[in-house]
Design an enzyme around this catalytic site. Structure first.
Site, PDB file in Angstrom:
ATOM      1  N   GLU A 100       5.115   1.114   6.787  1.00 11.01           N
ATOM      2  CA  GLU A 100       5.612   2.454   6.517  1.00 11.01           C
ATOM      3  C   GLU A 100       5.108   3.443   7.563  1.00 11.01           C
ATOM      4  O   GLU A 100       3.924   3.435   7.894  1.00 11.01           O
ATOM      5  CB  GLU A 100       5.186   2.894   5.111  1.00 11.01           C
ATOM      6  CG  GLU A 100       5.808   2.036   4.015  1.00 11.01           C
ATOM      7  CD  GLU A 100       5.430   2.481   2.601  1.00 11.01           C
ATOM      8  OE1 GLU A 100       4.557   3.359   2.467  1.00 11.01           O
ATOM      9  OE2 GLU A 100       6.026   1.968   1.643  1.00 11.01           O
TER      10      GLU A 100
ATOM     11  N   HIS B 185       8.944   6.372   0.056  1.00 14.19           N
ATOM     12  CA  HIS B 185       7.755   6.193  -0.799  1.00 14.19           C
ATOM     13  C   HIS B 185       7.513   7.446  -1.646  1.00 14.19           C
ATOM     14  O   HIS B 185       6.465   8.095  -1.571  1.00 14.19           O
ATOM     15  CB  HIS B 185       6.523   5.879   0.047  1.00 14.19           C
ATOM     16  CG  HIS B 185       5.472   5.127  -0.731  1.00 14.19           C
ATOM     17  ND1 HIS B 185       4.644   4.193  -0.157  1.00 14.19           N
ATOM     18  CD2 HIS B 185       5.106   5.181  -2.041  1.00 14.19           C
ATOM     19  CE1 HIS B 185       3.815   3.704  -1.076  1.00 14.19           C
ATOM     20  NE2 HIS B 185       4.085   4.300  -2.221  1.00 14.19           N
TER      21      HIS B 185
END
Length: 530
Positions: free
Chosen positions: A261, A279
């Site tokens: 990420e 997220h």
């Protein structure tokens, strides 16, 4: 006395500071500025972080006064739990702060996939009107498969049942009774994948669960089914998912988490049958405030010396109010036990809990006993965190034994152990009266009933006339006031045990003088450290 320093390393809600209260010196630092962070940690008792601040071995070594690391969130990838445990530093997080937010985001992904909401928005905002292209499906009477029926899974169950869906679940650690209570049918994983119209994953990321959904599992799913992951990146094999989506093995996927990420190079982002979010599982105002307030309360508990039930590196769980008063008592019994052992190596320890209290989870009392045993015999600071580690390093086995029957007292706590010379020592205590007074009620098999005080003296000697007068005079002449005393013996002229509570510490030379004067078999001064 200066206030303990609490370091806030990232932006947290004002409610977090309010929850800490006035008892701390609250300071702020940019946790991503490494030199500033290390300098600020030098005298910090606690640090509160989110996900950007790395609290690794270097940071922990720079903080000799650190007692607790608090992560205002769920994930702990940025905290070195092993180094913290070795240093006796408690690590806490906010495991329930985002469960509603995560459950609601899951529902959002399911609805987005069912009705093509993101694609329809993008198309219309781009000037196109393609109603027929975005024909979706109803949730009514569809089968929802939940992998992991924990707190978030249970919340999703209730919400999806309101849509008139059939909910099935796979979770090897959930009982059929719990599933029945939730109105869920437990099935094997393969069956869940083969029969579900929507599959959503809510498992922790472990070596066993990483990649648990790969080519073989995706091949079991229907070509009209969808899969959602808002839990942890890596539970779904992303390469296998890409293949399944491109080949239309499944209809689509909703993803909030990724292996790496941000997933800037992920080919999944280019697919039109994928809904992605960055997220956002915990990204609500309510979840952020809950997380900050939750860990602030944990910091308050930790810095006041209390056990924090949700600490991730401390054994235990939710502590029933009935058990809680026994924790400080067991710690003190542990200190008395190690004082009786003196310098003799302890080879094994049994922690015994008897009475009504065993109806509840009393595992925390074993932890409290260990903390008490090591408090005055090791140089490092002993906490609920590193006490089990200290026992393991010394090869000291410890057992917890429970019995609902306690003959003389409502509840009885005992620490019993063997010494290297083959002898046994023991100490028992209980809580009495409406004020829950802490008392010692047995030492080495002798029955006593003495309130626990800061300074105790234990003597074992041959019972004969005049002994009390001898040691009473010695203590009196030295200005040591005896606040309380009890004598226990098994038979006249045999061994007797005296327990004294005194108002001040006793000099070592005086103890030796008393020991010689009464020819004591055992004489120990035990100071109780709060």
């Amino acid at each position: 006395m200066p206030k303990p320093i609490v370091l806030i390393a990232e932006e947290l809600s004002p409610a977090t500071v309010d929850a800490l209260g006035p008892d701390f010196d609250v300071r702020s630092v940019d946790g991503t500025d490494r030199p500033a962070l290390l300098a600020a940690l030098a005298d910090a008792a606690a640090i509160l972080v989110r996900s950007a601040t790395r609290v690794d071995a270097e940071a922990i070594a720079a903080a000799p006064s650190l007692k607790v690391i608090a992560r205002a969130g769920v994930g702990l990838d940025n905290v070195d739990i092993k180094s913290a445990t070795t240093a006796g530093v408690m690590v806490v997080n906010a495991p329930t702060s985002n469960i509603i937010s995560a459950a609601e985001l899951t529902i959002g992904h399911i609805l987005s996939l069912a009705r093509h909401i993101p694609a329809g928005h993008s198309s219309l905002s781009g000037g196109q009107w393609k109603r027929s292209k975005y024909t979706g499906v109803e949730l009514f009477e569809k089968t929802i498969g939940i992998i992991g029926l924990g707190r978030i899974g249970a919340l999703i169950t209730a919400r999806m049942q309101a849509f008139g869906t059939n909910v099935i679940a796979y979770d090897p650690y959930v009982t059929s009774a719990r599933a029945q209570q939730l109105g869920v049918t437990l099935v094997p994983l393969d069956e869940l994948l083969a029969t579900s119209d929507f599959v959503t994953i809510h498992m922790p990321k472990t070596p066993e669960t990483t990649g648990m959904i790969s080519d073989g599992q995706l091949a079991l799913m229907k070509p009209t089914s969808f899969i959602v992951n808002v839990a942890r990146g890596g539970l779904i094999d992303e390469e296998a998912l890409h293949r399944a989506l491109v080949s239309k093995t499944i209809a689509g996927a909703g993803l909030d988490v990724f292996v790496s990420e941000p997933p800037t190079d992920s080919p999944l982002l280019a697919l039109d049958n994928v809904v992605v979010t960055p997220h956002l599982g915990a990204s609500t105002d309510e979840a952020q405030e809950k997380a900050g307030v939750s860990v602030a309360r944990s910091v308050r508990l930790a810095l006041s010396g209390e056990l924090v039930p949700d600490a991730v590196n401390v054994a235990g769980g939710v502590i029933d109010p009935t058990v809680r008063p026994g924790i400080p008592l067991m710690e003190k019994l542990g200190q008395i036990f190690s004082g009786l052992a003196h310098n003799s190596p302890v080879t094994n320890v049994d922690v015994e809990v008897r009475g009504e209290i065993v109806e509840f989870d009393v595992s925390v009392l074993k932890l409290a006993a260990l903390k008490g045993i090591f408090t005055n015999i090791v140089s490092e600071t002993v906490s609920y965190v590193n006490a089990p580690l200290l026992a393991e390093q010394r090869g000291l086995p410890i057992r917890l034994m429970t019995d609902p029957i306690s003959d003389e007292y409502r509840n009885l706590l005992t620490i019993r152990g063997g010494l290297s010379d083959g002898s046994q020592i023991s100490v028992s205590g209980t809580l009495t009266g409406t004020k829950q007074t802490e008392k010692v009620v047995e030492i080495n098999g002798y029955d006593v009933e003495v309130p626990i005080a800061d300074h105790l003296i234990v003597l074992i000697y041959t019972d004969r006339p005049g002994i009390v007068a001898i040691y009473g005079k010695e203590f009196g002449d030295a200005g040591i006031n005896i606040a309380g005393m009890q004598i226990s013996r098994r038979e006249a002229g045999g061994q007797a045990l005296s327990v004294l509570t005194v108002d001040s510490p006793v000099p070592e030379g005086l103890l030796e003088k008393v020991r010689v004067a009464i020819d004591a078999d055992l004489l120990r001064e035990i100071d109780i450290t709060e």
